[in-house]
Design a protein around this motif. Sequence first.
Motif, PDB file in Angstrom:
ATOM      1  N   TYR A  46       0.698  -1.167   0.242  1.00 47.72           N
ATOM      2  CA  TYR A  46      -0.084  -0.042  -0.245  1.00 47.72           C
ATOM      3  C   TYR A  46       0.876   0.874  -0.164  1.00 47.72           C
ATOM      4  O   TYR A  46      -0.005   2.129  -0.651  1.00 47.72           O
ATOM      5  N   PHE A  51      -0.220   4.602  -0.847  1.00 41.96           N
ATOM      6  CA  PHE A  51      -2.099   4.494   0.358  1.00 41.96           C
ATOM      7  C   PHE A  51      -1.770   3.703   1.923  1.00 41.96           C
ATOM      8  O   PHE A  51      -0.642   3.720   1.525  1.00 41.96           O
ATOM      9  N   THR A  52      -2.515   4.537   1.897  1.00 41.56           N
ATOM     10  CA  THR A  52      -2.290   3.683   4.025  1.00 41.56           C
ATOM     11  C   THR A  52      -3.358   2.668   3.999  1.00 41.56           C
ATOM     12  O   THR A  52      -4.033   2.404   3.849  1.00 41.56           O
ATOM     13  N   THR A  55      -7.757   2.907   4.765  1.00 44.85           N
ATOM     14  CA  THR A  55      -7.958   3.216   4.779  1.00 44.85           C
ATOM     15  C   THR A  55      -8.588   3.239   3.107  1.00 44.85           C
ATOM     16  O   THR A  55      -9.642   4.427   3.016  1.00 44.85           O
ATOM     17  N   VAL A  56      -8.406   2.867   3.282  1.00 43.02           N
ATOM     18  CA  VAL A  56      -9.108   2.217   1.241  1.00 43.02           C
ATOM     19  C   VAL A  56     -10.018   1.724   0.908  1.00 43.02           C
ATOM     20  O   VAL A  56     -10.987   0.332   2.048  1.00 43.02           O
ATOM     21  N   THR A  57     -11.422   1.898   0.897  1.00 42.23           N
ATOM     22  CA  THR A  57     -12.935   0.744   1.143  1.00 42.23           C
ATOM     23  C   THR A  57     -12.591   0.249  -0.249  1.00 42.23           C
ATOM     24  O   THR A  57     -13.089   1.037  -1.934  1.00 42.23           O
ATOM     25  N   ALA A  58     -13.417  -1.204  -0.096  1.00 41.76           N
ATOM     26  CA  ALA A  58     -13.178  -1.236  -1.771  1.00 41.76           C
ATOM     27  C   ALA A  58     -14.534  -1.457  -2.566  1.00 41.76           C
ATOM     28  O   ALA A  58     -15.844  -0.924  -1.959  1.00 41.76           O
ATOM     29  N   SER A  61     -14.569   2.518  -7.620  1.00 42.22           N
ATOM     30  CA  SER A  61     -13.593   3.298  -8.188  1.00 42.22           C
ATOM     31  C   SER A  61     -12.000   3.088  -7.216  1.00 42.22           C
ATOM     32  O   SER A  61     -10.553   3.360  -7.227  1.00 42.22           O
ATOM     33  N   THR A  62     -11.820   2.062  -6.695  1.00 41.06           N
ATOM     34  CA  THR A  62     -10.518   1.189  -6.337  1.00 41.06           C
ATOM     35  C   THR A  62     -10.038   1.179  -7.148  1.00 41.06           C
ATOM     36  O   THR A  62      -9.548   0.261  -7.999  1.00 41.06           O
ATOM     37  N   ILE A  66      -4.356  -1.310  -5.454  1.00 43.96           N
ATOM     38  CA  ILE A  66      -4.666  -1.891  -4.588  1.00 43.96           C
ATOM     39  C   ILE A  66      -5.690  -3.264  -4.238  1.00 43.96           C
ATOM     40  O   ILE A  66      -5.470  -4.261  -3.415  1.00 43.96           O
ATOM     41  N   ASN A  70      -4.617  -6.230  -2.017  1.00 39.51           N
ATOM     42  CA  ASN A  70      -5.695  -7.224  -1.230  1.00 39.51           C
ATOM     43  C   ASN A  70      -4.887  -8.642  -2.003  1.00 39.51           C
ATOM     44  O   ASN A  70      -5.559  -9.802  -0.836  1.00 39.51           O
TER      45      ASN A  70
END
Length: 89
Positions: A46, A51-52, A55-58, A61-62, A66, A70
């Motif tokens: 990440y 990115f952190t 903090t990123v939701t699936a 627009s992911t 990322i 995952n």
Amino acid sequence: MAACDRALRSLIVLLVLASSAVVVDSGPLSYGICQTGCNALVVSCYAAAGFTFGTVTAGASTPFVIITCNAGLGTCMVACIAAGFTPTP
């Protein structure tokens, strides 16, 4: 008397089987170490993508990178199951 002999014989068989069982623990420490390594890898993945982790939701627009991080985490965690079930004396 025959019932008593049968019960005694069954008890002896049970004791012999129980005493011949080998005690083996699985590797919970190995499993935990493996999961820690997987999490360290996904955090660095990440970070390399800017990115952190956490903090990123699936969603639609992911970013693809990322999703790749995952997927790598999932593959690594599945491999940790083998470490958890590997017999250790």
